[in-house]
Motif scaffolding. Sequence first.
Motif, PDB file in Angstrom:
ATOM      1  N   GLU A 126      -5.595  -1.185   1.981  1.00 26.87           N
ATOM      2  CA  GLU A 126      -5.814  -1.678   3.346  1.00 26.87           C
ATOM      3  C   GLU A 126      -4.517  -2.186   3.952  1.00 26.87           C
ATOM      4  O   GLU A 126      -4.144  -1.808   5.064  1.00 26.87           O
ATOM      5  N   LEU A 127      -3.808  -3.037   3.219  1.00 27.10           N
ATOM      6  CA  LEU A 127      -2.550  -3.577   3.741  1.00 27.10           C
ATOM      7  C   LEU A 127      -1.491  -2.488   3.907  1.00 27.10           C
ATOM      8  O   LEU A 127      -0.749  -2.494   4.891  1.00 27.10           O
ATOM      9  N   ALA A 128      -1.434  -1.569   2.955  1.00 25.57           N
ATOM     10  CA  ALA A 128      -0.453  -0.484   3.043  1.00 25.57           C
ATOM     11  C   ALA A 128      -0.703   0.352   4.291  1.00 25.57           C
ATOM     12  O   ALA A 128       0.240   0.697   5.019  1.00 25.57           O
ATOM     13  N   TYR A 129      -1.959   0.660   4.564  1.00 21.40           N
ATOM     14  CA  TYR A 129      -2.259   1.466   5.737  1.00 21.40           C
ATOM     15  C   TYR A 129      -1.966   0.687   7.021  1.00 21.40           C
ATOM     16  O   TYR A 129      -1.364   1.212   7.956  1.00 21.40           O
ATOM     17  N   LEU A 130      -2.406  -0.571   7.081  1.00 21.57           N
ATOM     18  CA  LEU A 130      -2.210  -1.352   8.297  1.00 21.57           C
ATOM     19  C   LEU A 130      -0.724  -1.563   8.598  1.00 21.57           C
ATOM     20  O   LEU A 130      -0.315  -1.512   9.763  1.00 21.57           O
ATOM     21  N   LEU A 131       0.075  -1.767   7.579  1.00 18.59           N
ATOM     22  CA  LEU A 131       1.512  -1.909   7.798  1.00 18.59           C
ATOM     23  C   LEU A 131       2.112  -0.593   8.292  1.00 18.59           C
ATOM     24  O   LEU A 131       2.933  -0.584   9.225  1.00 18.59           O
ATOM     25  N   ALA A 138       9.558   8.146  13.302  1.00 18.55           N
ATOM     26  CA  ALA A 138      10.797   7.361  13.311  1.00 18.55           C
ATOM     27  C   ALA A 138      10.494   5.890  13.050  1.00 18.55           C
ATOM     28  O   ALA A 138      11.196   5.234  12.265  1.00 18.55           O
ATOM     29  N   GLY A 139       9.448   5.374  13.688  1.00 19.92           N
ATOM     30  CA  GLY A 139       9.057   3.987  13.447  1.00 19.92           C
ATOM     31  C   GLY A 139       8.624   3.764  12.011  1.00 19.92           C
ATOM     32  O   GLY A 139       8.990   2.761  11.383  1.00 19.92           O
ATOM     33  N   MET A 140       7.863   4.706  11.482  1.00 23.93           N
ATOM     34  CA  MET A 140       7.387   4.599  10.102  1.00 23.93           C
ATOM     35  C   MET A 140       8.571   4.620   9.137  1.00 23.93           C
ATOM     36  O   MET A 140       8.633   3.826   8.194  1.00 23.93           O
ATOM     37  N   GLU A 188       6.853  -3.917  -0.589  1.00 26.93           N
ATOM     38  CA  GLU A 188       6.445  -2.558  -0.933  1.00 26.93           C
ATOM     39  C   GLU A 188       4.979  -2.583  -1.339  1.00 26.93           C
ATOM     40  O   GLU A 188       4.642  -3.075  -2.402  1.00 26.93           O
ATOM     41  N   LEU A 189       4.151  -2.056  -0.466  1.00 28.97           N
ATOM     42  CA  LEU A 189       2.715  -2.028  -0.725  1.00 28.97           C
ATOM     43  C   LEU A 189       2.333  -0.674  -1.290  1.00 28.97           C
ATOM     44  O   LEU A 189       2.871   0.350  -0.898  1.00 28.97           O
ATOM     45  N   SER A 190       1.374  -0.684  -2.184  1.00 32.42           N
ATOM     46  CA  SER A 190       0.923   0.537  -2.839  1.00 32.42           C
ATOM     47  C   SER A 190      -0.379   1.026  -2.212  1.00 32.42           C
ATOM     48  O   SER A 190      -1.278   0.229  -1.947  1.00 32.42           O
ATOM     49  N   HIS A 191      -0.457   2.333  -2.004  1.00 28.19           N
ATOM     50  CA  HIS A 191      -1.683   2.912  -1.452  1.00 28.19           C
ATOM     51  C   HIS A 191      -2.825   2.828  -2.458  1.00 28.19           C
ATOM     52  O   HIS A 191      -3.992   2.892  -2.075  1.00 28.19           O
ATOM     53  N   THR A 192      -2.512   2.692  -3.726  1.00 29.13           N
ATOM     54  CA  THR A 192      -3.566   2.570  -4.736  1.00 29.13           C
ATOM     55  C   THR A 192      -3.915   1.105  -5.003  1.00 29.13           C
ATOM     56  O   THR A 192      -5.076   0.770  -5.162  1.00 29.13           O
ATOM     57  N   ARG A 193      -2.927   0.243  -5.013  1.00 30.49           N
ATOM     58  CA  ARG A 193      -3.165  -1.167  -5.307  1.00 30.49           C
ATOM     59  C   ARG A 193      -3.580  -1.958  -4.058  1.00 30.49           C
ATOM     60  O   ARG A 193      -4.449  -2.834  -4.127  1.00 30.49           O
TER      61      ARG A 193
END
Length: 148
Positions: free
Chosen positions: A66-71, A43-45, A58-63
Amino acid sequence: MTQTTPARHTGPPSSHSSSHPAGPRRWRRFALHYLEMVVAMFAGMFALGLLWSALGIELSHTRDPELAYLLMAFDMSVGMAVWMRVRGHAWAATLEMCGAMFVPVVPLFPLLWVGAIDGMTVMVLAHVAMFPLMLAAMLHRRDEYAHC
């Protein structure tokens, strides 16, 4: 006879609660709480993901793996922390559960940096690792999770 539960668990379980054998009811409560944590995580995600998207973040898992995962870990942690606080958990247990969202990347980010894995693999492996880490955090405080 009605059963009351204290509004907030602030300390270690009493010797009285740990002297009783873990019956099926306690384990059902524990399992239900685990499922609640998973639902709160998603729900939080989902909710914060919509917010970030509306704000143009909008962060990309390919680009930006690290930031996409941490967010995403932050988003999941917020969902779980809110629900845990509503349920009366102390901050220590809440932060342990949130830590389970971030711990998986400790070995994964270095593998990403040396090119052994890609961003999508980080996402998949970290999400797979979260579930047993959440369970470990709960087992560490099983009396709290079985009674809350």
